[in-house]
Design an enzyme around this catalytic site. Structure first.
Site, mmCIF file in Angstrom:
data_model
loop_
_atom_site.group_PDB
_atom_site.id
_atom_site.type_symbol
_atom_site.label_atom_id
_atom_site.label_comp_id
_atom_site.label_asym_id
_atom_site.label_seq_id
_atom_site.Cartn_x
_atom_site.Cartn_y
_atom_site.Cartn_z
ATOM 1 N N GLY A 1 0.799 -1.214 0.000
ATOM 2 C CA GLY A 1 0.000 0.000 0.000
ATOM 3 C C GLY A 1 0.834 1.266 0.000
ATOM 4 C CB CYS A 2 -0.131 4.685 1.050
ATOM 5 S SG CYS A 2 -1.693 4.884 0.161
ATOM 6 C CE1 TYR A 3 4.354 -0.769 4.966
ATOM 7 C CE2 TYR A 3 1.998 -0.346 4.913
ATOM 8 C CZ TYR A 3 3.052 -1.215 5.091
ATOM 9 O OH TYR A 3 2.809 -2.526 5.398
ATOM 10 C CG PHE B 1 1.174 7.726 7.325
ATOM 11 C CD1 PHE B 1 2.138 7.773 8.320
ATOM 12 C CD2 PHE B 1 0.923 8.879 6.599
ATOM 13 C CE1 PHE B 1 2.812 8.954 8.603
ATOM 14 C CE2 PHE B 1 1.580 10.057 6.860
ATOM 15 C CZ PHE B 1 2.534 10.102 7.876
#
Length: 343
Positions: free
Chosen positions: A137-139, A328
């Site tokens: 994901g985003c991190y 995050f």
């Protein structure tokens, strides 16, 4: 052991669309009758985004996952190639110099993956080591950077990290679900790459990395594979969880280098959304100017998942002094990285 130094970066962005135009041209109809949807779109802090599939002209909401994965490969290859080639050019390296090629993505899968297809297309050596970081994901950019930095330090060979995300391929069927509205209002497509070299005297040295996962809140952010693409779950409580942890994570990161918050010259905060940036600003005691690069990236590019923090770091390329990068994502997970000027 050699120092791992980021010496080059590159990016590739598909076609740009206006936030207001995609609301009027598609999502106003998609969410007809859901009164809060327009307010959510207008309050994201996003002005423009990028998409390989603009829903105004091409509605993928009814596509099956197999068709979306086929499209992912078609669209990701030229974007990834452009981003990696740009990063290599910026570092003054050739594809044959690379010892490790890592790719992070959570928006598409194929075997052989982007790592091997792009390595062949770019002319990287047959003895190249490869790593595919999937579904974090985003991190994902920051654990990806940690992995390639460890390789560079241990092997004294250059490495490349590519983050390539095509969230526009996962537009979902219309539902009265505010979490889906938020996801459709924020996310965007991009590819971003960095080159990491051993012992370089220019660029930024990867000096520290801290991770924190709050296992009790794992259900607050999800990314589920369905028959109609990947579907996001995004709880409004995410900023509250972040508020509990971000100060401690940053202080632990800086303490490892004998530093304090006031010693940091640049802050590359993943702009997961406007409330995320508000929480980080308030919890760390930062000014709006200090998170300005993250606000600009959110406004101009939206949330491009794992590629976003690399776009923010690129905005800070002229900052002279220590830089902290934070991202995050699912878990709920926080990653923070300290980058120091190389000398």
């Amino acid at each position: 052991m050699s120092a791992a130094v980021v010496t080059g970066s590159g990016r590739a962005l598909p076609a740009t669309y206006e936030q207001d135009a995609v609301w009027e041209g598609f999502f106003a109809r998609h969410y007809a009758g859901l009164r809060s949807a327009e307010r959510i779109f207008k309050n994201t802090g996003v002005r423009t985004r990028h998409a390989v599939a603009d829903p105004v002209t091409e509605d993928l909401s009814g596509w099956g996952t197999a068709a979306r994965m086929t499209r992912y490969v078609t669209e990701a290859l030229p974007l990834g190639k452009q981003a990696v080639a740009g990063a290599l050019d910026a570092a003054g390296l050739a594809p044959g110099d690379v010892g490790l090629f890592a790719v992070a993505t959570c928006t598409g899968y194929a075997t052989p993956g982007l790592d091997i297809r792009l390595a062949q297309d770019l002319g990287m050596p047959a003895g190249l080591q490869r790593l595919l970081v999937g579904h974090m994901g985003c991190y994902a950019a920051l654990p990806g950077l940690a992995a390639v930095s460890d390789f560079v330090a241990a092997r004294a060979r250059p490495a490349v990290l590519l983050c390539c995300e095509l969230t526009s391929l996962h537009v979902q069927p219309a539902q009265r679900d505010l979490e889906q509205v938020v996801a459709h209002a924020l996310f965007s497509d991009a590819a971003a790459a960095v080159v990491v070299e051993p012992g370089a005297r220019r660029g930024r040295r990867v000096a520290g990395m801290v991770a924190r996962t709050d296992y009790a809140t794992a259900d607050h952010m999800t990314w589920d594979v369905t028959d109609l693409g990947f579907r996001m779950g995004l709880s409004p409580r995410v900023p509250d969880v972040l508020a509990r942890h971000v100060g401690g994570v940053v202080d632990e990161l800086l303490a490892g280098a004998g530093m304090r918050r006031e010693d940091v010259a640049g802050w590359a905060v993943h702009p997961g959304g406007p409330r995320i940036l508000d929480v980080v600003r308030d919890e760390l005691g930062l000014t709006e100017e200090q998170i300005g690069a993250s606000r600009r990236v959110l406004a101009e590019h939206g949330n491009c998942s794992s590629a976003t923090v690399l776009l923010v770091l690129d905005e800070l390329r002229d900052v002279d002094g220590p830089v902290v990068a934070m991202a995050f994502g699912p878990g709920l997970t926080l990653y923070a990285t300290l980058l120091l000027p190389s000398s």
